[in-house]
Design an enzyme around this catalytic site. Sequence first.
Site, short mmCIF file in Angstrom:
data_model
loop_
_atom_site.label_atom_id
_atom_site.label_comp_id
_atom_site.label_asym_id
_atom_site.label_seq_id
_atom_site.Cartn_x
_atom_site.Cartn_y
_atom_site.Cartn_z
N HIS A 62 -2.21 7.81 6.84
CA HIS A 62 -1.25 8.72 6.19
C HIS A 62 -1.93 10.02 5.72
O HIS A 62 -1.32 11.08 5.72
CB HIS A 62 -0.59 8.04 4.99
CG HIS A 62 0.56 7.16 5.36
ND1 HIS A 62 1.72 7.65 5.91
CD2 HIS A 62 0.73 5.82 5.24
CE1 HIS A 62 2.56 6.64 6.12
NE2 HIS A 62 1.97 5.52 5.73
N HIS A 84 -4.24 1.48 7.51
CA HIS A 84 -2.87 2.02 7.67
C HIS A 84 -2.65 3.19 6.70
O HIS A 84 -2.17 4.26 7.09
CB HIS A 84 -1.83 0.92 7.42
CG HIS A 84 -0.41 1.42 7.41
ND1 HIS A 84 0.47 1.17 8.44
CD2 HIS A 84 0.28 2.18 6.51
CE1 HIS A 84 1.63 1.77 8.16
NE2 HIS A 84 1.55 2.37 6.99
N GLU A 85 -3.02 2.99 5.43
CA GLU A 85 -2.79 4.03 4.42
C GLU A 85 -3.66 5.25 4.68
O GLU A 85 -3.24 6.38 4.46
CB GLU A 85 -3.03 3.48 3.01
CG GLU A 85 -2.14 2.32 2.60
CD GLU A 85 -0.66 2.56 2.84
OE1 GLU A 85 -0.22 3.72 2.81
OE2 GLU A 85 0.06 1.58 3.09
N GLY A 129 0.84 -1.19 0.00
CA GLY A 129 0.00 0.00 0.00
C GLY A 129 0.87 1.24 0.00
O GLY A 129 2.02 1.19 0.45
N GLN A 177 3.33 9.88 0.98
CA GLN A 177 4.59 9.12 1.01
C GLN A 177 5.44 9.33 -0.24
O GLN A 177 6.58 8.89 -0.30
CB GLN A 177 4.31 7.62 1.16
CG GLN A 177 3.72 7.26 2.51
CD GLN A 177 3.51 5.78 2.63
OE1 GLN A 177 2.51 5.25 2.15
NE2 GLN A 177 4.45 5.08 3.24
N CYS A 220 6.02 -0.10 7.08
CA CYS A 220 5.64 1.11 6.35
C CYS A 220 6.81 1.52 5.48
O CYS A 220 7.95 1.54 5.95
CB CYS A 220 5.31 2.23 7.35
SG CYS A 220 4.88 3.79 6.55
N LEU A 221 6.54 1.84 4.22
CA LEU A 221 7.63 2.22 3.31
C LEU A 221 8.34 3.48 3.78
O LEU A 221 9.48 3.72 3.39
CB LEU A 221 7.10 2.40 1.88
CG LEU A 221 6.61 1.12 1.19
CD1 LEU A 221 6.07 1.44 -0.20
CD2 LEU A 221 7.72 0.09 1.09
ZN ZN Z 1 2.77 3.65 5.91
#
Ligand code: ZN
Length: 179
Positions: free
Chosen positions: A141, A137-138, A49, A54, A95-96
């Site tokens: 953000h 989660h996304e 995701g 991000q 998380c990226l």
């Molecule tokens: Zn993340």
Amino acid sequence: MAPELHFELSLYPDPVLRKPAQPVAAFDEELRAIVAAMFERMYASKGVGLAAPQVGLKTRILVVNPSGEAKDELLLVNPKILARSGPPTVFEEGCLSFPGIYAEVERPELCQVQACRLDGTPFEETFSGFVSRIVQHEYDHLEGVLLVDRMSPADRLRHKAALEDLVARHKRRAATPAR
Ligand code: ZN
């Protein structure tokens, strides 16, 4: 034709990750290019995701793919979580924007989401399991909420050195004059 875009990841503690994202207003060629580049970035980084902040954008776009197979691609433009329900579930999230850091996070099993497709068509869907986990989660953000806010104090302590390392790397990058 719009020029092809390529995105780099914004890593913690980049301030763009803390800014609330704004709704997408135009479902146009630019949006299509952004979405394509977000999927490309997510796959290249082996993520499941990715949220627009991000990649440095303050817009409400999420791309998701729990399996990496084309049929499982999910795009949420201007998503809104209408309801969360079901039993609380605990899952180890990565998380990226926090490379190498994983922590258990508790979230409700289900989320009911309203969003738009790439052409602006609205739709509503209730997600469960892994997809619900990724979407929640996304979605965080877009509100400027990050993995570090969701992890337990014990995990924050456990990851103290790694988090401090990210802060130091960010300071070094910020100190490098742009070319
Ligand atoms: Zn993340």
